[in-house]
Design a protein around this motif. Sequence first.
Motif, short mmCIF file in Angstrom:
data_model
loop_
_atom_site.label_atom_id
_atom_site.label_comp_id
_atom_site.label_asym_id
_atom_site.label_seq_id
_atom_site.Cartn_x
_atom_site.Cartn_y
_atom_site.Cartn_z
N SER A 267 0.82 -1.22 0.00
CA SER A 267 0.00 0.00 0.00
C SER A 267 0.85 1.27 0.00
O SER A 267 0.39 2.33 -0.43
CB SER A 267 -0.94 0.01 1.20
OG SER A 267 -0.22 -0.01 2.42
N SER A 268 2.11 1.17 0.43
CA SER A 268 2.98 2.34 0.43
C SER A 268 3.29 2.79 -1.00
O SER A 268 3.74 3.92 -1.21
CB SER A 268 4.28 2.06 1.18
OG SER A 268 5.00 1.01 0.56
N LYS A 269 3.06 1.91 -1.97
CA LYS A 269 3.34 2.22 -3.37
C LYS A 269 2.07 2.53 -4.16
O LYS A 269 2.13 2.67 -5.38
CB LYS A 269 4.09 1.06 -4.03
CG LYS A 269 5.42 0.71 -3.36
CD LYS A 269 6.37 1.90 -3.37
CE LYS A 269 7.71 1.54 -2.73
NZ LYS A 269 8.63 2.70 -2.69
N PHE A 270 0.93 2.62 -3.49
CA PHE A 270 -0.30 3.00 -4.17
C PHE A 270 -0.17 4.45 -4.66
O PHE A 270 0.39 5.31 -3.97
CB PHE A 270 -1.50 2.92 -3.23
CG PHE A 270 -1.93 1.51 -2.89
CD1 PHE A 270 -1.35 0.41 -3.47
CD2 PHE A 270 -2.95 1.31 -1.96
CE1 PHE A 270 -1.76 -0.88 -3.15
CE2 PHE A 270 -3.37 0.03 -1.63
CZ PHE A 270 -2.76 -1.07 -2.22
N VAL A 271 -0.74 4.71 -5.83
CA VAL A 271 -0.82 6.08 -6.35
C VAL A 271 -2.27 6.34 -6.73
O VAL A 271 -2.86 5.61 -7.52
CB VAL A 271 0.10 6.29 -7.57
CG1 VAL A 271 -0.14 7.67 -8.19
CG2 VAL A 271 1.56 6.13 -7.18
N THR A 272 -2.84 7.39 -6.14
CA THR A 272 -4.23 7.76 -6.38
C THR A 272 -4.29 9.23 -6.77
O THR A 272 -3.64 10.07 -6.12
CB THR A 272 -5.09 7.55 -5.13
OG1 THR A 272 -4.89 6.22 -4.63
CG2 THR A 272 -6.57 7.77 -5.43
N GLU A 273 -5.03 9.54 -7.82
CA GLU A 273 -5.22 10.94 -8.19
C GLU A 273 -6.60 11.39 -7.69
O GLU A 273 -7.62 10.83 -8.07
CB GLU A 273 -5.14 11.13 -9.70
CG GLU A 273 -5.21 12.60 -10.12
CD GLU A 273 -5.11 12.80 -11.62
OE1 GLU A 273 -4.84 13.93 -12.04
OE2 GLU A 273 -5.32 11.81 -12.38
N VAL A 274 -6.60 12.38 -6.82
CA VAL A 274 -7.84 12.95 -6.30
C VAL A 274 -8.22 14.14 -7.18
O VAL A 274 -7.38 15.01 -7.45
CB VAL A 274 -7.68 13.41 -4.84
CG1 VAL A 274 -8.97 14.05 -4.34
CG2 VAL A 274 -7.29 12.23 -3.95
N MET A 275 -9.49 14.18 -7.62
CA MET A 275 -9.94 15.24 -8.52
C MET A 275 -11.29 15.78 -8.04
O MET A 275 -12.18 15.02 -7.68
CB MET A 275 -10.09 14.68 -9.95
CG MET A 275 -8.79 14.19 -10.55
SD MET A 275 -8.99 13.52 -12.23
CE MET A 275 -9.75 11.95 -11.85
N ILE A 276 -11.40 17.11 -8.05
CA ILE A 276 -12.63 17.78 -7.62
C ILE A 276 -12.94 18.90 -8.63
O ILE A 276 -12.04 19.64 -9.04
CB ILE A 276 -12.50 18.37 -6.22
CG1 ILE A 276 -12.12 17.28 -5.20
CG2 ILE A 276 -13.80 19.06 -5.78
CD1 ILE A 276 -11.86 17.81 -3.79
N ASN A 277 -14.20 19.00 -9.03
CA ASN A 277 -14.62 20.12 -9.88
C ASN A 277 -14.31 21.44 -9.19
O ASN A 277 -14.46 21.57 -7.98
CB ASN A 277 -16.12 20.04 -10.18
CG ASN A 277 -16.48 18.80 -10.96
OD1 ASN A 277 -15.62 18.13 -11.55
ND2 ASN A 277 -17.76 18.45 -10.96
N VAL A 278 -13.92 22.43 -9.97
CA VAL A 278 -13.47 23.70 -9.37
C VAL A 278 -13.91 24.87 -10.22
O VAL A 278 -14.07 24.76 -11.44
CB VAL A 278 -11.93 23.66 -9.19
CG1 VAL A 278 -11.23 23.78 -10.54
CG2 VAL A 278 -11.46 24.75 -8.25
N SER A 279 -14.11 26.01 -9.55
CA SER A 279 -14.41 27.25 -10.26
C SER A 279 -13.77 28.40 -9.48
O SER A 279 -13.40 28.25 -8.32
CB SER A 279 -15.93 27.48 -10.37
OG SER A 279 -16.52 27.54 -9.08
N ARG A 280 -13.65 29.56 -10.11
CA ARG A 280 -13.06 30.72 -9.46
C ARG A 280 -14.04 31.39 -8.53
O ARG A 280 -15.24 31.49 -8.81
CB ARG A 280 -12.59 31.74 -10.51
CG ARG A 280 -11.18 31.52 -11.02
CD ARG A 280 -10.16 31.79 -9.92
NE ARG A 280 -8.81 31.80 -10.44
CZ ARG A 280 -7.73 31.97 -9.71
NH1 ARG A 280 -7.84 32.11 -8.40
NH2 ARG A 280 -6.54 31.98 -10.26
N ASN A 281 -13.53 31.86 -7.40
CA ASN A 281 -14.39 32.58 -6.42
C ASN A 281 -14.73 33.94 -6.97
O ASN A 281 -13.86 34.64 -7.48
CB ASN A 281 -13.63 32.70 -5.10
CG ASN A 281 -14.54 33.11 -3.96
OD1 ASN A 281 -15.67 33.56 -4.19
ND2 ASN A 281 -14.07 32.94 -2.75
#
Length: 281
Positions: A267-281
């Motif tokens: 598990s120390s070698k797991f790679v996960t990309e976290v992605m969240i929709n985003v917009s400008r304030n």
Amino acid sequence: MNYKDRYSIGEVSQICNVSKKALRHYDKIGLIKSERSCNNNYRYYSNESLLAVPVIKYYKQMGFKLDEMKDFIEGTVDARGRIYTSIKRSFNAKIDELKKAQEEIRRQYESVKDWHDLILEAEMVIDNNIQEVAVKYVEASDYLFHDQIFTNNIEASIINIEFTNYVEKVNNEITGPVLINFSSFEDRLQNKHQPVRIMQKTLRECKEHEKMTFGGQMMITCYHIGSHKTINETYEKICTWARRHRYVLGKKSYERYVTDYWTTRKSSKFVTEVMINVSRN
């Protein structure tokens, strides 16, 4: 070369670069028939038999089995006296067979290539310790999806038996990384149960009601290296960065599992990309 009327099996073997064993087998099934000498009962071949060997080699090159080529080599005619009927039938059947084999190899190649690319991506991320937050445009792609309830068992959600059964039910095959769409990233931070959508690309075309489009917009992203138990740290890093740079985060999040339980148990070698929709304030 100078041709003659009669050849021994050894001569045919040497001239045509084919084994004596193969020639005996061709004789046995009636594909290239030999004759017997009245004097010593030795097997010999005519000039016509000699020239049949290159023809057989060419048909074998095209993928025909010996029993498939026998009819049209012998010149079998149909009830109306047409000699090419069996040849056309055999070639049409072979074309269909090769098309299916070609499509199967395409799917296998695409699946292996996608997996290989994920390993290269994970290696690059780990070797360069890429864990910075960034905003990028994510290209739109279609995914097969299946709605489920996440019960905080991430391993069972990634190696997902229910999703695997669904893929088989819709007669498809999957490729590339698993994506999980969490309906609330805040609930994800608190390890709460919630509705999720399991997503993965397919090797066959999906029906309209089976697929969804992901991407086609700006998203805030960050790689997480290591166990999924500490992925909260990456979410918190994203939230802090977004506030500092005056970005507004969407409610949902996506986790793209570059390498995970499918690839390694470390598990120390797991790679996960976290992605969240985003917009400008």
